[in-house]
Scaffold this active site. Structure first.
Site, PDB file in Angstrom:
ATOM      1  NE  ARG A 115      93.297  73.972  13.696  1.00 59.00           N
ATOM      2  CZ  ARG A 115      94.294  74.751  13.287  1.00 59.00           C
ATOM      3  NH1 ARG A 115      95.374  74.219  12.796  1.00 59.00           N
ATOM      4  NH2 ARG A 115      94.164  76.054  13.360  1.00 59.00           N
ATOM      5  CE  LYS A 137      80.269  59.155  25.914  1.00 53.27           C
ATOM      6  NZ  LYS A 137      79.163  58.911  26.848  1.00 53.27           N
ATOM      7  CD  GLU A 179      81.102  52.274  35.615  1.00 53.44           C
ATOM      8  OE1 GLU A 179      80.267  51.874  34.773  1.00 53.44           O
ATOM      9  OE2 GLU A 179      81.044  53.404  36.134  1.00 53.44           O
ATOM     10  CE  LYS A 220      83.156  52.822  26.818  1.00 53.28           C
ATOM     11  NZ  LYS A 220      83.468  53.748  27.871  1.00 53.28           N
ATOM     12  CD  GLU A 230      75.819  58.647  25.137  1.00 53.21           C
ATOM     13  OE1 GLU A 230      77.013  58.473  25.445  1.00 53.21           O
ATOM     14  OE2 GLU A 230      74.954  59.043  25.923  1.00 53.21           O
ATOM     15  NE  ARG A 237      80.383  55.926  24.270  1.00 55.71           N
ATOM     16  CZ  ARG A 237      81.630  56.201  23.974  1.00 55.71           C
ATOM     17  NH1 ARG A 237      81.977  56.419  22.727  1.00 55.71           N
ATOM     18  NH2 ARG A 237      82.563  56.277  24.916  1.00 55.71           N
ATOM     19  CG  ASN A 241      75.153  56.871  30.217  1.00 57.47           C
ATOM     20  OD1 ASN A 241      76.276  56.957  30.705  1.00 57.47           O
ATOM     21  ND2 ASN A 241      74.819  57.432  29.073  1.00 57.47           N
ATOM     22  CG  HIS A 244      76.267  55.770  34.790  1.00 58.64           C
ATOM     23  ND1 HIS A 244      76.199  54.396  34.898  1.00 58.64           N
ATOM     24  CD2 HIS A 244      77.590  56.084  34.789  1.00 58.64           C
ATOM     25  CE1 HIS A 244      77.433  53.908  34.941  1.00 58.64           C
ATOM     26  NE2 HIS A 244      78.289  54.908  34.879  1.00 58.64           N
ATOM     27  CG  HIS A 248      75.803  61.160  36.390  1.00 57.43           C
ATOM     28  ND1 HIS A 248      75.489  60.923  35.080  1.00 57.43           N
ATOM     29  CD2 HIS A 248      77.049  60.674  36.556  1.00 57.43           C
ATOM     30  CE1 HIS A 248      76.510  60.325  34.477  1.00 57.43           C
ATOM     31  NE2 HIS A 248      77.464  60.159  35.357  1.00 57.43           N
ATOM     32  CG  HIS A 261      81.449  57.359  38.583  1.00 55.24           C
ATOM     33  ND1 HIS A 261      80.324  58.099  38.300  1.00 55.24           N
ATOM     34  CD2 HIS A 261      81.556  56.422  37.603  1.00 55.24           C
ATOM     35  CE1 HIS A 261      79.773  57.632  37.187  1.00 55.24           C
ATOM     36  NE2 HIS A 261      80.495  56.609  36.748  1.00 55.24           N
TER      37      HIS A 261
HETATM   38  P1  NAD Z   1      90.858  58.396  39.381  1.00 58.34           P
HETATM   39  O1  NAD Z   1      91.520  58.587  38.103  1.00 58.34           O
HETATM   40  O2  NAD Z   1      90.636  59.585  40.246  1.00 58.34           O
HETATM   41  O3  NAD Z   1      91.678  57.301  40.218  1.00 58.34           O
HETATM   42  C1  NAD Z   1      91.214  56.945  41.500  1.00 58.34           C
HETATM   43  C2  NAD Z   1      92.323  57.031  42.545  1.00 58.34           C
HETATM   44  O4  NAD Z   1      93.171  55.904  42.394  1.00 58.34           O
HETATM   45  C3  NAD Z   1      93.218  58.250  42.429  1.00 58.34           C
HETATM   46  O5  NAD Z   1      93.552  58.700  43.723  1.00 58.34           O
HETATM   47  C4  NAD Z   1      94.479  57.705  41.748  1.00 58.34           C
HETATM   48  O6  NAD Z   1      95.619  58.443  42.064  1.00 58.34           O
HETATM   49  C5  NAD Z   1      94.538  56.329  42.336  1.00 58.34           C
HETATM   50  N1  NAD Z   1      95.211  55.319  41.531  1.00 58.34           N
HETATM   51  C6  NAD Z   1      95.052  55.092  40.207  1.00 58.34           C
HETATM   52  N2  NAD Z   1      95.720  54.001  39.844  1.00 58.34           N
HETATM   53  C7  NAD Z   1      96.335  53.531  40.947  1.00 58.34           C
HETATM   54  C8  NAD Z   1      97.138  52.405  41.198  1.00 58.34           C
HETATM   55  N3  NAD Z   1      97.402  51.515  40.255  1.00 58.34           N
HETATM   56  N4  NAD Z   1      97.630  52.238  42.465  1.00 58.34           N
HETATM   57  C9  NAD Z   1      97.311  53.110  43.443  1.00 58.34           C
HETATM   58  N5  NAD Z   1      96.511  54.173  43.266  1.00 58.34           N
HETATM   59  C10 NAD Z   1      96.030  54.383  42.029  1.00 58.34           C
HETATM   60  O7  NAD Z   1      89.423  57.718  39.231  1.00 58.34           O
HETATM   61  P2  NAD Z   1      88.777  56.625  38.266  1.00 58.34           P
HETATM   62  O8  NAD Z   1      87.722  55.981  39.072  1.00 58.34           O
HETATM   63  O9  NAD Z   1      89.771  55.798  37.587  1.00 58.34           O
HETATM   64  O10 NAD Z   1      88.098  57.518  37.129  1.00 58.34           O
HETATM   65  C11 NAD Z   1      87.058  58.410  37.412  1.00 58.34           C
HETATM   66  C12 NAD Z   1      86.981  59.418  36.298  1.00 58.34           C
HETATM   67  O11 NAD Z   1      86.724  58.730  35.084  1.00 58.34           O
HETATM   68  C13 NAD Z   1      85.894  60.449  36.442  1.00 58.34           C
HETATM   69  O12 NAD Z   1      86.411  61.716  36.161  1.00 58.34           O
HETATM   70  C14 NAD Z   1      84.869  60.063  35.390  1.00 58.34           C
HETATM   71  O13 NAD Z   1      84.160  61.179  34.893  1.00 58.34           O
HETATM   72  C15 NAD Z   1      85.742  59.448  34.347  1.00 58.34           C
HETATM   73  N6  NAD Z   1      85.061  58.469  33.463  1.00 58.34           N
HETATM   74  C16 NAD Z   1      85.230  58.628  32.140  1.00 58.34           C
HETATM   75  C17 NAD Z   1      84.653  57.733  31.280  1.00 58.34           C
HETATM   76  C18 NAD Z   1      84.887  57.853  29.799  1.00 58.34           C
HETATM   77  O14 NAD Z   1      84.265  57.115  29.026  1.00 58.34           O
HETATM   78  N7  NAD Z   1      85.776  58.735  29.380  1.00 58.34           N
HETATM   79  C19 NAD Z   1      83.903  56.654  31.762  1.00 58.34           C
HETATM   80  C20 NAD Z   1      83.769  56.516  33.137  1.00 58.34           C
HETATM   81  C21 NAD Z   1      84.355  57.436  33.988  1.00 58.34           C
HETATM   82  N1  GLY Z   2      81.052  55.483  30.154  1.00 57.77           N
HETATM   83  C1  GLY Z   2      80.061  55.715  29.174  1.00 57.77           C
HETATM   84  C2  GLY Z   2      80.592  55.821  27.787  1.00 57.77           C
HETATM   85  O1  GLY Z   2      81.751  55.644  27.521  1.00 57.77           O
HETATM   86  O2  GLY Z   2      79.837  56.067  26.898  1.00 57.77           O
END
Ligand code: NAD
Ligand code: GLY
Length: 373
Positions: A115, A137, A179, A220, A230, A237, A241, A244, A248, A261
């Site tokens: 939990r 998130k 971003e 942020k 949100e 919040r 987006n 976005h 999306h 993305h």
């Molecule tokens: P990712 O985590 O897939 O990383 C992108 C690529 O880079 C991967 O192949 C990874 O292995 C590689 N990589 C990472 N760090 C590296 C480094 N230092 N050196 C070499 N390679 C490296 O993608 P991302 O763009 O970081 O994140 C996308 C995800 O984030 C999506 O799932 C999206 O939904 C999520 N997201 C979440 C939030 C949130 O608020 N929680 C906000 C925006 C996006």
């Molecule tokens: N990336 C959008 C949020 O964190 O709310």
């Protein structure tokens, strides 16, 4: 030298610690308990190879394949099983070392295991440093869509080290820039102008990068403090987006993985700027967003190696042909849609964004049509 700021959320407040070298990062992480007994660290194979020194024997070490498909129930269960097997207890913690995929998966595992246990974010992509690691998130994808299952679970601390970006592929770096540009557009004209005035695009060793990452985290943090879950009826919040709703739809119709993305967000930011011009021309109250502003947005997005329209090549390949009706349909199904109404984030001016309900669908159709060319 490390820098620190705080995400102010009452008893759930936490620091974001920004360092420039891996040695400084290790010192900062160790101050918060680091890699000790009763800890699990999760990573993907790229972040293991590039960003992890060594994992001590007493730490539970769990690796995944890189990619969006890793954010799934099977892997969530694997984390739970391995932590239970190692008898990690309520005093334990989970460290997520990676991009947004590992951060979202690890955060949800930490939120659910026993939990809820302590969670530490070590973002290794630019996107994760300025966005996904901050704000709590967390979640995974299911067949019906991305991020449809998850929880708000704030980390205990976020450790950003710009040296990790040394190995990040340029395409992923550019995706993170989308971003960063977004924050300037929605909240901070000075940040937008700073980015526009850079003589060469940012890189991992650019002297301005740590300050810019810090500014994005500050923005942020301010937005999340005001509307953590949100729930604000307007603004709040949801402003994060910006671009976005378009992005999306692009990712969904092109098939996840075709566009990164951030690449889809690049196009989405240009479309959000064009929508803002429309609203201004239509006399919407408070709107003063000019065609010149939209041109400045397009120029900045392009200067950072991102696509600005559906015609631009992606990852060295010709742009996929995206069906207009499917794009519109994907927007109607977006989880941000409330009571069937299309809601967008638009800019009254660069640096000031608002949510807009009930946008005329014919405008959106025209914007997509122009972007497809
Ligand atoms: P990712 O985590 O897939 O990383 C992108 C690529 O880079 C991967 O192949 C990874 O292995 C590689 N990589 C990472 N760090 C590296 C480094 N230092 N050196 C070499 N390679 C490296 O993608 P991302 O763009 O970081 O994140 C996308 C995800 O984030 C999506 O799932 C999206 O939904 C999520 N997201 C979440 C939030 C949130 O608020 N929680 C906000 C925006 C996006
Ligand atoms: N990336 C959008 C949020 O964190 O709310």
């Amino acid at each position: 030298m490390s820098e620190q700021l705080t995400v102010e959320l009452g008893e759930r407040s936490y620091p974001i610690i920004i360092t420039a070298t891996r040695d400084e990062h290790d010192i900062a992480l160790n101050k918060y308990g680091g890699m000790v007994r009763n800890t699990a660290v999760i990573y993907d194979h790229n972040t293991f190879k590039n960003c992890l020194n060594r994992v001590p024997d007493q730490v539970v070490s769990i690796g995944f394949s890189p990619g969006e498909q890793t954010k799934c129930f099977t892997n969530l269960q694997r984390i739970m099983d391995e932590m239970a097997e190692a008898r990690i207890d309520r005093g334990g913690k989970l460290i997520a070392l990676g991009g947004g995929v590992i951060g979202d998966l690890g955060g949800f595992a930490a939120a659910s295991y026993l939990r809820g246990i302590d969670f530490f974010q070590v973002p290794t992509t630019l996107l994760a440093m300025v966005d996904s690691s901050v704000g709590g998130k967390t979640g995974i994808n299911i067949a019906a869509g991305k991020n449809l299952v998850g929880a708000f679970w704030q980390p205990q601390a976020v450790f950003i080290c710009t040296e990790f970006l040394k190995t990040l592929p340029p395409r992923e770096f550019a995706a993170g820039m989308a971003e960063i540009i977004k924050y300037g557009m929605l909240y901070d004209r000075a940040l937008f102008d700073q980015l526009a005035a850079l003589e060469e695009p940012l890189s991992w060793e650019h002297p301005a990068l740590p300050g810019i990452i810090r500014r994005c985290c500050e923005i942020k943090a301010e937005v999340v403090k005001a509307d953590e879950k949100e729930t604000a009826a307007s603004g709040g919040r949801a402003l994060l987006n910006l671009g976005h709703t378009f992005a999306h739809a692009i990712e969904n119709v092109a098939g996840y993985g075709t566009y990164l993305h951030g690449e889809a967000v690049g196009i989405g930011l240009v479309l959000a700027a064009e929508l803002s011009v429309r609203l201004s021309d239509d006399g919407a109250i408070g709107f003063d967003f000019t065609a010149e502003d939209a041109a400045a947005v397009r120029k900045l997005v392009a200067a950072n190696g991102l696509p600005t329209s559906l015609r631009d090549p992606i990852g060295g390949q010709a742009a996929p042909a995206l069906d207009l009706e499917k794009l519109l349909d994907a927007m109607r199904r977006d989880k941000k849609v409330r009571s069937g109404r299309l809601r967008f984030v638009a800019m009254e001016e660069i640096g000031r964004a608002v949510t807009v309900a009930d946008v005329d669908e014919s405008w959106i159709r025209e914007l997509w049509t122009a972007s497809r060319g």
